[in-house]
Design a protein around this motif. Sequence first.
Motif: not given
Length: 336
Positions: A226-237, A250-257
């Motif tokens: 998925i990517g996008g905002d899932y990236i930081e949430r994955n770190h939390s999970a 699928l939600r983009g390769a850029r995120a604020t993490v």
Amino acid sequence: MMNKTALPEKMTVVAIQEPGGPMVLKPEHREVPKPGEGEILIRVRAAGINRPDVFQRKGLYPAPPGASDLPGLEAAGEVAAVGEGVKRWQVGDRVTALTPGGGYAEYCLVHETNALPIPHGFTFTEAAAIPETFFTVWHNVFQRGVLKEGETLLVHGGSSGIGTTAIQVATALGSRVIATAGSVEKCAACSSLGAVRVVNYHEEDFVEAVKEETNGHGADVILDMIGGDYIERNHSAAAMDGRIVQIAFLRGARATVDFSQIMRKRLTHTGSTLRPRSVAFKARIATDLEAHVWPLLAARRVAPVMDMIFPLSEAWRAHERMEDGAHIGKIVLDVA
């Protein structure tokens, strides 16, 4: 090259006429390719549809150097001819193969080491639904993610071809699986495949669900497309020493993490693409699959989840099906 029966000079393929929507996929006639050193020619009976095919059709994922410009990363059928130096296969053998491209055709070339025998009792359409997802899951979940028996795997997009494969294989090998999906029907499908908990991401926060299900431990391995905002949430999970493996965005390769979580939890965030890797690299995955997963397929402890089957000439409809997001499991082309 050796072959027992005469091959036709021409074959029907489905080609990408220009970058664009599904309707740019058009049947055309091309010469039947000839196998080179170490290659086999497959008389394709069925070909799998995968997300990279869609990206290639849109002009976003070009074929690697030397590969066919035709889409299609997996195909099943019979060996029609073998090139010099081929040791394992003979004309007539039933095989399923991971290809660098060219699956949307009546004939397809593949290196002999990237083909595997069709498991006993599997149809060609079932067999064509195996290679791309099983190679991808094995490499990313078990080789890169190093998922172990007893650990917890979080699979995003659990109802996709990749997701349904990951749930089954991880469960069969002794891991607990939590999955995310976007509808009641898709969540039910994930549960039926062995997921101990399925999170409808429209109704529930997967981070909180993972913590609750694991008594605060978190997911040891996370497979994310998925990517996008899932990236930081994955770190939390993720659990301490957790491994996150990225296979798509699928939600983009850029995120604020906030990368401090990587330090605090000693996380590993890795990723890969399979198509550009070498024949030898894919051969090593094939060897592992045959040793560890093919017995599960033969016993029907795992099997591809089949969504819909379309004729080769209607590949555009298969792409529409994938892009509308309603599919559960694999979409396949019947080439026979």
